[in-house]
Scaffold this active site. Structure first.
Site, PDB file in Angstrom:
ATOM      1  N   SER A   1     -14.554 -15.445 -17.908  1.00 54.14           N
ATOM      2  CA  SER A   1     -15.162 -15.201 -19.215  1.00 54.14           C
ATOM      3  C   SER A   1     -16.568 -14.676 -19.018  1.00 54.14           C
ATOM      4  O   SER A   1     -17.311 -15.168 -18.168  1.00 54.14           O
ATOM      5  CB  SER A   1     -15.202 -16.483 -20.041  1.00 54.14           C
TER       6      SER A   1
ATOM      7  N   HIS B   1      -8.970 -19.370 -29.832  1.00 53.46           N
ATOM      8  CA  HIS B   1      -8.866 -18.135 -30.611  1.00 53.46           C
ATOM      9  C   HIS B   1      -7.439 -17.851 -31.059  1.00 53.46           C
ATOM     10  O   HIS B   1      -7.082 -16.712 -31.323  1.00 53.46           O
ATOM     11  CB  HIS B   1      -9.441 -16.960 -29.794  1.00 53.46           C
TER      12      HIS B   1
END
Ligand code: NAD
Ligand code: ZN
Length: 254
Positions: A202, A127
């Site tokens: 996550s 990202h």
């Protein structure tokens, strides 16, 4: 098959899995950085509960959206600047150094894996990286200080590229923005070469990033999930450690 154990048993089991592995890979999310003072998105009080993210198309189309994106970015910047690698980062850096992990694939944008001593080529950022900015049209790089000075002297207007007048955006991947090709390719390569896949911090709900643990498992790797909340993929993991990341990984700091 999922196996849930208490902390000490989980640490021991993780140690065994690492010892049996010849090529591991770590995959990290915002949870590894919360002890460093950077909030995640989905925990109670996380960023998500305060602001809905700005979509990429809106950023490109609207000056107001760009102004708001940079306002939020600078409001968070002191926390990012002050953050130092945590116990999880340091443990992963040790495991890379000892040859147990071949790469760290991360959804994070905070640069803390690099700061913890993982060699830059072994950090795969899915990202992007929030520590600098780029022009979306010509890819010219801009430092945050440059953007901030323009933003503040104009009373909160996001600046444009001095070379081509394109929009200048933090070098992160927004919702609705294409995934970066080279990191995606490398992440896939590392995932398919691994015999042990550690998914750490996550919620495993953001796709395509969350596809990597699934690929690893289907490809025959053992899957370990370390996260204090349940994740979507717990049922498929070989070991689920529903506990604090720093506490669980600290024993692996060499
Ligand atoms: P997320 O916020 O969706 O999930 C984080 C998970 O970590 C949660 O399930 C939470 O329970 C867990 N967690 C938090 N602190 C923990 C701790 N100390 N021990 C154990 N578990 C802990 O994060 P995500 O899956 O990475 O997705 C959010 C997206 O937002 C990412 O794609 C990333 O790009 C971005 N983001 C990055 C940062 C960063 O760079 N540090 C911070 C916030 C968001
Ligand atoms: Zn430009």
């Amino acid at each position: 098959m999922m196996l849930a154990l208490n902390r000490n048993a989980a640490i021991e089991r993780l140690g065994e899995l690492l010892a049996q592995s010849s090529r591991g890979v770590a995959f990290t999310g915002a949870g590894i950085s919360t002890e460093c003072g950077i909030p995640d998105f989905r925990s109670p009080g996380g960023l998500w509960t305060k602001n809905q993210p700005i979509q990429f198309d809106d950023f490109v189309a609207s000056q107001a959206a760009r102004d708001e994106a940079w306002r939020r970015k600078f409001a968070m910047e002191d926390k990012f600047q002050a953050a130092k690698p945590g116990r999880g980062h340091r443990a992963l850096a040790s495991l890379v150094q000892r040859g147990k992990l071949s790469a760290v694939i991360t959804q994070n944008i905070d640069n803390l894996h690099q700061l913890s001593g993982v060699p830059v080529p072994k950090v795969i950022e899915l990202h992007g990286n929030g520590s600098y900015a780029t022009c979306l049209d010509c890819q010219a790089r801009y430092e945050l200080d440059w953007v901030r000075a323009r933003f503040e002297e104009s009373g909160g207007t996001a600046p444009h590229c001095t070379a081509c007048s394109g929009p200048v955006k933090s070098a992160t991947i927004s919702f609705g923005q294409a995934m970066p090709e080279e990191p995606m390719r490398r992440a896939e390569e590392e995932t398919l070469a691994a015999d042990l896949f550690l998914a750490i911090g996550s919620s495993l709900v953001v796709w395509p990033a969350a596809g990597f643990p699934v690929r690893a498992k289907r490809n025959g790797a053992r899957l370990v999930i370390v996260n204090r909340e349940a994740t979507e993929l717990d049922d498929m993991a070989d070991l689920v450690v529903r506990d604090d990341i720093g506490d669980v990984l600290e024993p692996f700091i060499a």
